[in-house]
Write an enzyme that holds these catalytic residues in place. Structure first.
Site, short mmCIF file in Angstrom:
data_model
loop_
_atom_site.label_atom_id
_atom_site.label_comp_id
_atom_site.label_asym_id
_atom_site.label_seq_id
_atom_site.Cartn_x
_atom_site.Cartn_y
_atom_site.Cartn_z
N GLY A 241 -15.77 64.07 24.20
CA GLY A 241 -15.57 63.69 25.75
C GLY A 241 -14.40 64.93 26.27
O GLY A 241 -14.26 66.01 25.55
N SER A 242 -14.05 64.61 27.37
CA SER A 242 -13.04 65.79 27.96
C SER A 242 -11.53 65.72 27.31
O SER A 242 -11.24 64.77 26.61
CB SER A 242 -12.86 65.32 29.45
OG SER A 242 -12.13 63.86 29.39
N THR A 243 -11.23 67.04 27.45
CA THR A 243 -9.84 67.17 26.83
C THR A 243 -8.79 66.28 27.38
O THR A 243 -7.87 65.57 26.66
CB THR A 243 -9.46 68.63 27.20
OG1 THR A 243 -10.35 69.40 26.42
CG2 THR A 243 -7.94 69.01 26.57
N ARG A 244 -8.98 65.69 28.88
CA ARG A 244 -7.79 65.14 29.57
C ARG A 244 -8.07 63.58 28.87
O ARG A 244 -7.04 62.98 28.51
CB ARG A 244 -8.27 64.81 31.09
CG ARG A 244 -7.51 63.94 31.96
CD ARG A 244 -7.97 63.84 33.25
NE ARG A 244 -9.28 63.02 33.41
CZ ARG A 244 -9.59 61.70 33.27
NH1 ARG A 244 -8.54 61.01 33.05
NH2 ARG A 244 -10.73 61.38 33.23
N GLY A 246 -9.29 63.04 25.63
CA GLY A 246 -9.19 63.19 24.66
C GLY A 246 -7.42 62.94 24.24
O GLY A 246 -7.04 62.55 23.15
N GLU A 264 -13.43 65.71 19.87
CA GLU A 264 -14.40 66.63 19.99
C GLU A 264 -14.37 66.72 21.55
O GLU A 264 -14.88 66.05 22.21
CB GLU A 264 -15.85 66.38 19.59
CG GLU A 264 -15.79 65.99 18.17
CD GLU A 264 -15.78 67.32 17.10
OE1 GLU A 264 -15.83 68.49 17.85
OE2 GLU A 264 -15.37 67.01 15.98
N CYS A 299 -21.05 71.10 26.19
CA CYS A 299 -19.72 71.49 25.89
C CYS A 299 -19.56 72.95 25.39
O CYS A 299 -18.50 73.82 25.84
CB CYS A 299 -19.23 70.60 24.90
SG CYS A 299 -20.07 70.63 23.25
N GLU A 398 -13.33 74.20 32.81
CA GLU A 398 -14.67 73.85 32.54
C GLU A 398 -15.39 73.15 33.82
O GLU A 398 -14.93 72.43 34.37
CB GLU A 398 -14.60 72.58 31.41
CG GLU A 398 -16.03 72.25 30.83
CD GLU A 398 -15.92 71.26 29.88
OE1 GLU A 398 -15.06 70.29 29.89
OE2 GLU A 398 -16.77 71.39 28.92
P1 NAP Z 1 -15.00 61.74 29.42
O1 NAP Z 1 -14.86 61.55 30.90
O2 NAP Z 1 -13.96 62.03 28.79
O3 NAP Z 1 -15.76 60.61 28.71
C1 NAP Z 1 -15.99 60.48 27.58
C2 NAP Z 1 -15.97 59.03 27.06
O4 NAP Z 1 -14.89 58.49 27.03
C3 NAP Z 1 -16.87 58.10 27.89
O5 NAP Z 1 -17.40 57.16 27.25
C4 NAP Z 1 -15.88 57.52 28.72
O6 NAP Z 1 -16.36 56.41 29.42
C5 NAP Z 1 -14.79 57.32 27.94
N1 NAP Z 1 -13.63 57.05 28.62
C6 NAP Z 1 -13.17 57.76 30.00
N2 NAP Z 1 -11.82 57.25 29.91
C7 NAP Z 1 -11.46 56.86 28.94
C8 NAP Z 1 -9.99 56.10 28.60
N3 NAP Z 1 -8.99 56.02 29.53
N4 NAP Z 1 -9.93 55.42 27.39
C9 NAP Z 1 -11.18 55.44 26.46
N5 NAP Z 1 -12.35 56.11 26.91
C10 NAP Z 1 -12.34 56.70 27.87
O7 NAP Z 1 -16.17 63.06 29.43
P2 NAP Z 1 -17.46 62.94 29.80
O8 NAP Z 1 -17.19 63.42 31.26
O9 NAP Z 1 -18.32 61.76 29.30
O10 NAP Z 1 -18.28 64.18 29.03
C11 NAP Z 1 -18.03 65.45 29.26
C12 NAP Z 1 -17.09 66.24 28.53
O11 NAP Z 1 -17.46 66.01 26.99
C13 NAP Z 1 -16.82 67.39 28.44
O12 NAP Z 1 -15.52 68.19 28.61
C14 NAP Z 1 -17.77 68.18 27.51
O13 NAP Z 1 -17.15 69.48 27.30
C15 NAP Z 1 -17.26 67.30 26.34
N6 NAP Z 1 -18.10 67.34 25.25
C16 NAP Z 1 -17.50 67.83 24.13
C17 NAP Z 1 -18.35 67.83 22.79
C18 NAP Z 1 -17.90 68.63 21.74
O14 NAP Z 1 -18.58 68.14 20.53
N7 NAP Z 1 -16.86 69.05 21.58
C19 NAP Z 1 -19.80 67.20 22.95
C20 NAP Z 1 -20.13 66.96 24.39
C21 NAP Z 1 -19.45 66.97 25.32
P3 NAP Z 1 -17.09 56.29 31.05
O15 NAP Z 1 -17.89 57.39 30.88
O16 NAP Z 1 -17.68 54.86 30.70
O17 NAP Z 1 -15.91 56.54 31.74
#
Ligand code: NAP
Ligand code: MG
Length: 494
Positions: A241-244, A246, A264, A299, A398
């Site tokens: 997910g996001s760096t924030r 993560g 990741e 990503c 991003e």
């Molecule tokens: P995200 O907001 O960080 O969410 C990722 C996951 O974390 C979701 O299941 C989310 O749940 C959960 N989450 C959110 N807040 C949380 C917390 N406080 N504690 C625990 N879990 C929490 O990211 P996204 O918007 O879904 O995805 C986009 C990001 O993923 C981009 O930055 C992209 O670059 C990155 N990404 C990286 C890769 C890689 O392999 N490096 C691959 C794909 C995507 P909810 O959605 O239900 O809030």
């Protein structure tokens, strides 16, 4: 290409939003639910269980019990292989259904959810299944009076928290190695796209993955996700997910039981095209194809394009001729190559970045606006900014949408310096006919994947992951087993 009547199929699709715990579909204990919306047209697809601490406790307890009694970890690797290969076969048997779930839930074109996402996801499960009975452990070079074995053991209960951009594939990247290695898994998909993960759990059970070994908890990040991050009985958390978020996951691991935390994360990948690029058409087509693929919600999207000044006009002429091909269309039409943005929050972010690009003085050469407003879904035109400066937000942050920022350079070393001047380090590319220069540049680029004279080559045999704040650890390839296994040394007196 098939001519499946996708709209008719969508209308009769069976949708079940209940959680999957210990081999059974269950509602949240509190009966709380949230609406799962289609990105295609905004309609409500299903009510989904809003899992929280109670469901996390139940799923982790089921996963722990399954791990302790060794109903899965204790199976011979060849047996686990059979089950995982059967699971992959079932995914192919249900290919249309899985593709439809993915497209409806997060808006990507059906041609890709069927031809790319389901295909890669089943191949990932199959590959790890096939791998697990071919891996050998080690015997150390110990003195004659002893024998020292170095063996890999499953880490135990693995939590996986994944994003919405490739929901099924990101799930598969965790499920494949985690289950092949003998762990139990609790998967939390994004609230924005939970449906394919839930269906995968049913197919895994049908294939023979025992109850309790693979659990799926839909819910919000700060509820179900956080409860997993802080849980004292989760041995490992694999996060994409996001760096924030993560960073929060790593903190939660530290605050609780020091579970292994693998991340990741995001990217702002640089694509550098030198004047001696061996095939300008290929470079243009890769640059444009890779930034607009998946609506720019990738990503590793090459969102910063550095073009050597002497060829920039020629490059842009060709690029602008290609952009209209990516005009958003109905994701359920097989000809569509760009679909819907996942939801209103994400679209606001993307449009906000487009506005900031204009305000900071970049030149908007294509797109920049919302599209298909009457559809009920959220669509954004493929957008291209020229005259971007490294200090602008569209060059630094991003965006995660179909927005390309074009910068130019005259000195390759300076371009590499700028390419590396980012907290991210997921992917990068260089295009040049000079192989020495290509290799020097590839070495200098601080990224987990570097492409030379192509972009986006990708398969399961190679590791994928980031340098710097794009995360740690690697998904895919045999290296992924490092995340889901512990190394054990056993000394034996002879
Ligand atoms: P995200 O907001 O960080 O969410 C990722 C996951 O974390 C979701 O299941 C989310 O749940 C959960 N989450 C959110 N807040 C949380 C917390 N406080 N504690 C625990 N879990 C929490 O990211 P996204 O918007 O879904 O995805 C986009 C990001 O993923 C981009 O930055 C992209 O670059 C990155 N990404 C990286 C890769 C890689 O392999 N490096 C691959 C794909 C995507 P909810 O959605 O239900 O809030
Ligand atoms: Mg959705």
């Amino acid at each position: 290409m098939t001519t499946t009547p996708w709209h008719e199929r969508a209308a009769v699709l069976r949708l079940d939003g209940r959680a999957f715990i210990d081999g059974k579909r269950v509602d949240a204990a509190s009966s709380a639910r949230f609406d799962c919306l289609s990105s295609v047209d905004g309609r409500k697809l299903a009510e989904v269980a809003r899992c929280g601490e109670a469901e996390v406790d139940a799923a982790v307890a089921a996963a722990r019990a399954a791990f302790e009694d060794r109903r899965w970890a204790g199976k011979a690797p060849a047996e686990r292989k059979k089950v995982l290969v059967r699971f992959a076969d079932l995914m192919l048997e249900h290919r249309d259904e899985l593709a439809l779930l993915e497209t409806l839930d997060m808006g990507k074109p059906i041609r890709y959810s069927r031809g790319v996402d389901v295909q890669l996801a089943q191949n990932c499960i199959r590959w790890y299944g096939e791998a697990i009975d071919k891996l050998y452990d080690q015997v150390a070079p110990s003195p004659e009076d002893s024998l020292a074995l170095i063996t890999r053991e499953p880490v135990g209960v693995v939590a996986a928290v994944i994003p919405w951009n490739y929901p099924m594939l990101m799930a598969a990247w965790k499920i494949g190695p985690a289950l092949a290695a003998g762990n139990s898994l609790v998967l939390k998909p994004s609230e924005k796209a939970p449906l394919s993960s839930l269906r995968l759990a049913e197919l895994a059970l049908e294939a023979g993955v025992p109850p309790g070994v693979f659990n799926v908890l839909p819910g919000y990040g700060d509820e179900a996700g956080r409860a997993l991050g802080l849980h004292m009985d989760v041995d490992c958390i694999a996060f994409t997910g996001s760096t924030r978020v993560g960073k929060q996951i790593v903190q939660m691991a530290g605050q609780s039981n020091l579970k292994r935390a693998w991340t990741e994360l995001g990217g702002k990948s640089a694509n550098i095209v030198c004047a001696d690029c061996p095939d300008l058409d290929a470079a243009v087509s890769a640059a444009i194809g890779a930034i607009y693929f998946n609506q720019g919600e990738s990503c590793n999207a090459p969102s910063r394009l550095f073009v050597e000044a002497s060829i920039k006009d020629a490059f842009l002429d060709k690029a602008l001729a290609l952009v209209p091909r990516f005009a958003p269309g109905d994701p359920l039409n097989e000809d569509t190559v760009m679909g819907a943005i996942v939801d209103a929050v994400q679209m606001k972010t993307v449009l906000g970045y487009i506005a900031s690009g204009k305000e900071e003085g970049a030149r908007l050469l294509a797109g920049g606006t919302q599209a298909r407003i009457d559809s009920g879904g959220l669509y954004v035109e493929p957008t291209l900014f020229d005259g971007v400066d490294g200090g602008m937000r569209i060059a630094r942050e991003e965006i995660f949408g179909p927005v390309l920022s074009v910068l130019s350079f005259t000195d390759l070393d300076e371009a590499v310096r700028q390419a590396n001047a980012t907290p991210y380090g997921l992917a990068a590319a260089v295009w040049t006919a000079d192989m020495s220069r290509a290799i020097r540049t590839a070495r200098a680029l601080r990224a987990g994947t570097v492409h030379v004279n192509q972009y986006d080559n990708d398969d399961i045999t190679v590791p994928f992951g980031g340098y710097k704040q794009s995360g740690n650890g690697r998904d895919k390839s045999l290296h992924a087993f490092d995340k889901y296994t512990e190394l054990k040394t056993t000394w034996i007196q002879v």
